[in-house]
Design a protein around this motif. Structure first.
Motif, PDB file in Angstrom:
ATOM      1  N   LYS A 114     -42.577 -23.519  35.074  1.00 45.03           N
ATOM      2  CA  LYS A 114     -41.356 -22.237  35.377  1.00 45.03           C
ATOM      3  C   LYS A 114     -42.263 -21.589  36.874  1.00 45.03           C
ATOM      4  O   LYS A 114     -41.667 -21.192  37.558  1.00 45.03           O
ATOM      5  CB  LYS A 114     -41.272 -20.556  34.395  1.00 45.03           C
ATOM      6  N   GLY A 115     -43.756 -22.331  37.775  1.00 44.16           N
ATOM      7  CA  GLY A 115     -44.029 -21.455  38.265  1.00 44.16           C
ATOM      8  C   GLY A 115     -44.233 -20.615  39.128  1.00 44.16           C
ATOM      9  O   GLY A 115     -44.624 -19.523  40.226  1.00 44.16           O
ATOM     10  N   ASP A 116     -45.014 -19.866  37.770  1.00 43.22           N
ATOM     11  CA  ASP A 116     -45.417 -18.999  38.156  1.00 43.22           C
ATOM     12  C   ASP A 116     -47.380 -18.841  38.069  1.00 43.22           C
ATOM     13  O   ASP A 116     -47.469 -17.489  39.024  1.00 43.22           O
ATOM     14  CB  ASP A 116     -45.181 -17.737  36.464  1.00 43.22           C
ATOM     15  N   GLN A 117     -47.502 -19.310  38.616  1.00 44.15           N
ATOM     16  CA  GLN A 117     -48.600 -20.170  38.122  1.00 44.15           C
ATOM     17  C   GLN A 117     -48.706 -20.768  39.188  1.00 44.15           C
ATOM     18  O   GLN A 117     -48.707 -22.273  38.736  1.00 44.15           O
ATOM     19  CB  GLN A 117     -49.348 -19.794  37.931  1.00 44.15           C
ATOM     20  N   VAL A 118     -50.458 -21.166  39.886  1.00 45.98           N
ATOM     21  CA  VAL A 118     -50.792 -22.067  40.680  1.00 45.98           C
ATOM     22  C   VAL A 118     -52.297 -22.960  41.376  1.00 45.98           C
ATOM     23  O   VAL A 118     -52.736 -21.590  41.294  1.00 45.98           O
ATOM     24  CB  VAL A 118     -49.884 -22.516  42.347  1.00 45.98           C
ATOM     25  N   ALA A 119     -52.550 -22.846  40.847  1.00 45.05           N
ATOM     26  CA  ALA A 119     -53.875 -23.684  42.065  1.00 45.05           C
ATOM     27  C   ALA A 119     -53.762 -24.777  42.457  1.00 45.05           C
ATOM     28  O   ALA A 119     -53.400 -25.794  42.491  1.00 45.05           O
ATOM     29  CB  ALA A 119     -54.555 -24.014  40.385  1.00 45.05           C
ATOM     30  N   VAL A 120     -55.237 -25.188  42.894  1.00 43.27           N
ATOM     31  CA  VAL A 120     -55.943 -26.557  43.490  1.00 43.27           C
ATOM     32  C   VAL A 120     -57.205 -26.125  43.225  1.00 43.27           C
ATOM     33  O   VAL A 120     -58.129 -26.160  43.487  1.00 43.27           O
ATOM     34  CB  VAL A 120     -55.261 -27.095  45.629  1.00 43.27           C
ATOM     35  N   ALA A 121     -57.839 -27.895  43.302  1.00 43.89           N
ATOM     36  CA  ALA A 121     -59.210 -28.479  42.710  1.00 43.89           C
ATOM     37  C   ALA A 121     -59.406 -29.430  43.981  1.00 43.89           C
ATOM     38  O   ALA A 121     -58.702 -30.428  44.404  1.00 43.89           O
ATOM     39  CB  ALA A 121     -59.129 -28.690  41.189  1.00 43.89           C
ATOM     40  N   HIS A 122     -60.457 -29.014  43.832  1.00 40.96           N
ATOM     41  CA  HIS A 122     -61.569 -30.494  45.330  1.00 40.96           C
ATOM     42  C   HIS A 122     -62.046 -31.575  44.386  1.00 40.96           C
ATOM     43  O   HIS A 122     -63.181 -30.706  43.226  1.00 40.96           O
ATOM     44  CB  HIS A 122     -62.106 -29.985  46.086  1.00 40.96           C
ATOM     45  N   ALA A 123     -62.087 -32.584  43.830  1.00 41.87           N
ATOM     46  CA  ALA A 123     -62.750 -33.403  42.765  1.00 41.87           C
ATOM     47  C   ALA A 123     -62.641 -34.276  43.972  1.00 41.87           C
ATOM     48  O   ALA A 123     -62.430 -35.468  43.350  1.00 41.87           O
ATOM     49  CB  ALA A 123     -61.797 -33.761  41.297  1.00 41.87           C
ATOM     50  N   GLY A 124     -64.718 -34.958  43.860  1.00 43.48           N
ATOM     51  CA  GLY A 124     -65.490 -36.248  44.215  1.00 43.48           C
ATOM     52  C   GLY A 124     -65.387 -36.204  42.621  1.00 43.48           C
ATOM     53  O   GLY A 124     -65.598 -35.711  41.924  1.00 43.48           O
ATOM     54  N   TRP A 125     -66.248 -37.446  43.419  1.00 41.20           N
ATOM     55  CA  TRP A 125     -66.761 -38.250  41.793  1.00 41.20           C
ATOM     56  C   TRP A 125     -68.085 -36.695  40.514  1.00 41.20           C
ATOM     57  O   TRP A 125     -68.044 -37.383  39.379  1.00 41.20           O
ATOM     58  CB  TRP A 125     -67.691 -39.777  41.353  1.00 41.20           C
ATOM     59  N   ARG A 126     -68.459 -36.439  41.592  1.00 46.29           N
ATOM     60  CA  ARG A 126     -69.311 -34.974  41.189  1.00 46.29           C
ATOM     61  C   ARG A 126     -68.495 -34.692  40.524  1.00 46.29           C
ATOM     62  O   ARG A 126     -68.476 -33.547  39.446  1.00 46.29           O
ATOM     63  CB  ARG A 126     -70.271 -35.054  42.152  1.00 46.29           C
TER      64      ARG A 126
END
Length: 242
Positions: A114-126
């Protein structure tokens, strides 16, 4: 244009995307739209590029820049700091963008249906191996309500790793499907997006979209640390507009 909107079916209240290296004012080897201060580029060039990005986004949202160290630390975007290490941010506020910078590592976008929460993560292999995606997903009340998108990163035909990396994921279900042996002894090609997607699905995320853009393969469009060594960084953003 330096910013590309993600081609995924996002809620009407959410926008997401990433910068490219096209346009901008940075000189080689950071040419042209580098948004990172820590890589050795002239700070004045980064200032201009970040200002251009803000203009392209019509002066909204406020961008929550992080101090990325391949950690598993997740912060609220409103409390993001360029001093304290963190590799993911999350928010329920509109007008502030969760942001991670990349140049081969995988940016993983999160949003609720429903678009009420967002996030983004930086995922290298470690970070991936140590739990950055799990930690980010735990910021949401219900994993089954979360949708994810995988942005541009080093692709499965370019990411050569040693047997030590393969062993790191040995206990992950079906991880053997994410590594292909090469002709070199103890060297493998790793599929970073596939590793991430498999983990997200095991954690309860039913829908995972992919860009399938390999940063190494498109030197005109994307920065790649593996390809170039000294290079710039792209910004990966997700934010609420309503």
């Amino acid at each position: 244009m330096a910013f590309e909107y993600a081609p995924w079916p996002l809620p009407a209240s959410v926008q997401a995307g990433w910068t490219t290296r096209r346009s901008g004012v940075s000189s080689a080897p950071f040419n042209g739209f580098n948004v990172a201060y820590h890589v050795g580029d002239a700070p004045s060039s980064v200032d201009i590029n970040r200002a251009l990005l803000w203009q392209q986004l019509q002066q909204t949202p406020q961008i929550a820049w992080l101090n990325q160290t391949h950690s598993t630390h997740v912060v609220q975007a409103s409390h993001a700091s360029t001093k304290e290490p963190s590799d993911a941010s999350v928010t329920m506020q509109k007008g502030i963008a969760c942001c991670v910078m990349t140049a081969d590592c995988l940016p993983v976008f999160f949003w609720t249906k429903k678009g009420d929460q967002v996030a983004v993560a930086h995922a290298g292999w470690r970070g991936l191996a140590n739990g950055i995606l799990l930690n980010t997903l735990q910021q949401f009340p219900n994993a089954a309500d979360v949708v994810c998108g995988l942005g541009p990163c080093i692709g499965p035909t370019a990411f050569e790793v040693g047997s030590d990396v393969k062993r790191t994921f040995a206990d992950w279900p079906n991880s053997q499907n994410c590594f292909t042996a090469t002709e070199k002894p103890e060297k493998f090609l790793a599929d970073l997006p596939r590793l991430a997607e498999q983990q997200l699905r095991l954690l309860g995320v039913a829908h995972v979209y992919r860009s399938d853009i390999c940063t190494v393969s498109y030197p005109t469009d994307y920065f790649s640390f593996r390809r170039d060594g000294e290079t710039g960084r792209m910004a990966n953003l997700i934010w609420k507009i309503d």
